[in-house]
Design a protein around this motif. Structure first.
Motif, mmCIF file in Angstrom:
data_model
loop_
_atom_site.group_PDB
_atom_site.id
_atom_site.type_symbol
_atom_site.label_atom_id
_atom_site.label_comp_id
_atom_site.label_asym_id
_atom_site.label_seq_id
_atom_site.Cartn_x
_atom_site.Cartn_y
_atom_site.Cartn_z
ATOM 1 N N UNK A 44 0.839 -1.199 0.000
ATOM 2 C CA UNK A 44 0.000 0.000 0.000
ATOM 3 C C UNK A 44 0.874 1.251 0.000
ATOM 4 N N UNK A 45 1.942 1.233 0.790
ATOM 5 C CA UNK A 45 2.867 2.369 0.811
ATOM 6 C C UNK A 45 3.535 2.554 -0.545
ATOM 7 N N UNK A 46 3.907 1.465 -1.200
ATOM 8 C CA UNK A 46 4.551 1.556 -2.515
ATOM 9 C C UNK A 46 3.608 2.166 -3.547
ATOM 10 N N UNK A 47 2.346 1.749 -3.527
ATOM 11 C CA UNK A 47 1.369 2.312 -4.459
ATOM 12 C C UNK A 47 1.196 3.807 -4.205
ATOM 13 N N UNK A 48 1.162 4.198 -2.933
ATOM 14 C CA UNK A 48 1.046 5.619 -2.589
ATOM 15 C C UNK A 48 2.245 6.415 -3.103
#
Length: 347
Positions: free
Chosen positions: A182-186
């Motif tokens: 999720x952090x990578x997508x953000x």
């Protein structure tokens, strides 16, 4: 929480599969080649005064700027790879940051070429050789040497890595990896936004945004966020210290990017050495902490005064248990099927 994590995991997996594919690498290579040759052509048109209006005043006339364009696009590709790598290994992602910084130093070396005429010519004053060396030459030597030193340190850093899981179960590992995805997508969204703003400012206002400086600032916050997320799964001192140390290394890289020339490379070398020292300390402390934890578990389970040996289960777990780090992601589908059947997740 799963309503947020599940779509993010699916989106990350789809994007990562396409990004790492052979076709994507070919397309990326072709884009870089086309950009390089297109830059050369556009610069030549600017030299000949064939570009209209504002474009003719903003496009440089030195062909060495084409190298800067190609290198900048290549660095953007490397940054995207860094963002995808955050979900698999925090330690490897830290190493990737140093890779990118070393390439930024090389890019700065090539950028100094724009201060020379075509073909390159410069002369020394026989009366004072050292004082007559152009600043651009000094910057090329220092930045290139600093990049080489970081390149060598990174090889040591990767060889020292001993990936230990920081979670106790496969289910926790899956949730930890999902949170990092999720952090990578953000970060991908933020990266795309920075790219759009950078291009817009250059085309409309003629300004150049410090793209990589800004992105490394964002990485500082993301590293701290990873530390906080990891606290949900492990509060072991050496794990918290190591992850916080990686964030400190990112801070040093950001300071190097903001520092004056001739100092930025030195700060980068110190930061890379710090990462190596942090890894060496972690590899030494982690087994000792794990042994201490196992002794405490045995004492709490059997009583310190009994003198009985620890339970077989604790002896069997060994040094690879207790705390887990970012390793191979478990099969979420297999886990859900096992839970529906009433069984425990696979070991």
């Amino acid at each position: 929480m799963n309503r947020i994590l599940d779509p993010a995991v699916r989106l990350y997996d789809t994007l990562d599969q396409k990004w790492e594919g052979t076709r994507s690498r070919r397309v990326t290579g072709n884009v870089l080649l086309v950009s390089f040759f297109a830059s050369l052509i556009i610069i030549e048109l600017s030299r000949q005064g064939l570009l209209p209006g504002v474009m003719g005043t903003r496009i440089p006339t030195n062909h060495f700027y084409a190298i800067d364009v190609a290198f900048t696009l290549f660095l953007v590709v490397e940054v995207v790879g860094l963002v995808f790598g955050l979900a698999t290994s925090v330690a490897d992602a830290c190493g990737k940051q140093f890779e990118i910084f070393s390439l930024i130093l090389l890019r700065q070396s090539f950028k100094e070429l724009v201060h020379f005429s075509e073909p390159i010519q410069w002369k020394l004053d026989p009366a004072g050789v050292l004082f007559s060396i152009p600043d651009a030459v000094l910057y090329v030597v220092v930045d290139a040497t600093g990049a080489l030193a970081i390149f060598a340190i990174i090889s040591v850093y990767y060889r020292m890595q001993q990936h230990r899981p920081i979670t106790d179960t496969d289910a926790e590992q899956a949730r930890f990896v999902a949170a990092k995805k999720l952090l990578s997508v953000t970060l991908l969204v933020i990266l795309a936004g920075l790219g759009v703003v950078t291009v817009f400012d250059f085309v409309i206002y003629g300004h150049t945004l410090a793209f990589f400086d800004t992105f490394y600032t964002v990485l500082i916050f993301s590293d701290v966020l990873i530390v906080l997320i990891s606290l949900r799964y492990s509060v072991t001192y050496h794990v918290v210290f190591r992850n916080s140390g990686f964030a400190a290394a990112t801070v040093m890289i950001r300071l190097a990017l903001a520092g004056p020339r001739l100092v930025d490379a030195a700060i980068g070398i110190v930061a890379a050495g710090f990462a190596v020292g942090l890894t060496a300390a972690y590899n030494s402390v982690a087994p000792a902490v794990e042994q201490s934890r196992q002794r405490n578990v045995a004492r709490k389970g059997l009583g310190e005064e009994s003198g009985a040996p620890p339970p077989p289960g604790d002896m069997a777990r060994g040094a690879d248990s207790g705390t887990k780090e970012d390793v191979v992601e478990p099969d979420l589908n297999k886990e859900s099927q096992t839970n529906e059947a009433g069984g425990d997740p696979p070991a």
